[in-house]
Design an enzyme around this catalytic site. Structure first.
Site: not given
Ligand code: ADE
Length: 250
Positions: A88, A115, A152, A167
């Site tokens: 995250p 976690e 893609r 594009d």
């Molecule tokens: N794991 C938990 N939340 C995430 C996020 N926003 N981006 C990437 N991995 C994650």
């Protein structure tokens, strides 16, 4: 391209890899996605993949051994993959990164859990990637988002009609213009006359104006940046001046 995905929830990828554009790319062999259950590389008979954090605190942390064992086994031969860990607080994923990754021959995506993952796993990771500033329960959805955007872009994955619309989105980051299809009038809402005119030059100009207008409204900083870098044509600069004039009159 080959993509290895290391996850504790492999079943989540089934539909994603079977349906739509991605399903077609997999079936045609344009991409080879190998979903690996980290649990299969656990050392003990209960196939444990996580443990409590040293130092205490809530939650469980993904153990290093199963991930390293999977990595060693998968990289024994062939091209070395670019290894991504979903996190995250990683570098935020965007179209430029998708384009860069689409040029690689091999990727490996390690799906983290919210976690955490034992910090030592990062010694085999090239890039920690987030898909946005929010916290999900795990890295599986981020892995799918990354794969969708990357796959893609692999040559031949999108048909001609699809790639044309893509594009316009990738044109220097400008936002796309509004699209309409039949019927020409629906619940009192009419398709703009210019799109029905068959006049290609006027349609092109209208689309350019709409794309610049949207970008100016929603991402004005991008217009300023393109202006500073000299990446706008004379015609586009004229349109922007006109749009800014209209805004000031409002
Ligand atoms: N794991 C938990 N939340 C995430 C996020 N926003 N981006 C990437 N991995 C994650």
């Amino acid at each position: 391209m080959r993509i290895d995905v290391l996850t504790v929830l492999p079943g989540l990828f089934d539909c994603f890899l079977r349906e739509g554009v991605i399903g077609r790319a997999v079936k045609s062999g344009k991409v080879n996605v190998n979903v690996v259950n980290i649990r299969d590389y656990a050392l003990d008979k209960h196939r444990v993949v996580d443990d409590v954090p040293y130092g205490g605190g809530p939650g469980m942390v993904l153990k290093p051994e199963p991930i390293f064992r999977a990595y060693d086994e998968l990289t024994k031969e062939g091209e070395k993959p670019l290894v991504i860990l979903t996190e995250p607080w990683g570098e935020v994923f965007n179209q430029d990164m998708a384009l860069e990754l689409s040029k690689k021959g091999r990727l490996m995506i390690i799906c983290g859990r919210y976690e955490g993952v034992d910090e030592r796993v990062k010694s085999i990771v090239d890039r920690e990637v987030s898909i946005g500033d929010y916290v999900l329960t795990g890295g599986e959805l981020p892995a799918m988002v990354i794969m969708d955007a990357v796959i893609r872009l692999i040559p031949g994955v999108l048909g001609n009609r699809e790639s044309l619309s893509a594009d316009s989105f990738m044109d220097r980051g400008l936002l796309g213009y509004p699209n309409y299809t039949r019927p020409s009038e629906f619940r009192g809402m009419r398709v703009p006359d210019v799109l029905l005119s068959g006049h290609h030059r006027r349609i092109e100009l209208w689309r350019k104006e709409q794309s610049l207008k949207r970008t100016l409204d929603r991402k004005p900083e991008l217009i300023d940046k393109l202006m500073r870098e000299g990446k706008l044509s004379k015609e586009e600069i004229e349109i922007i001046k006109k749009l800014k004039g209209q805004k000031n009159e409002d």
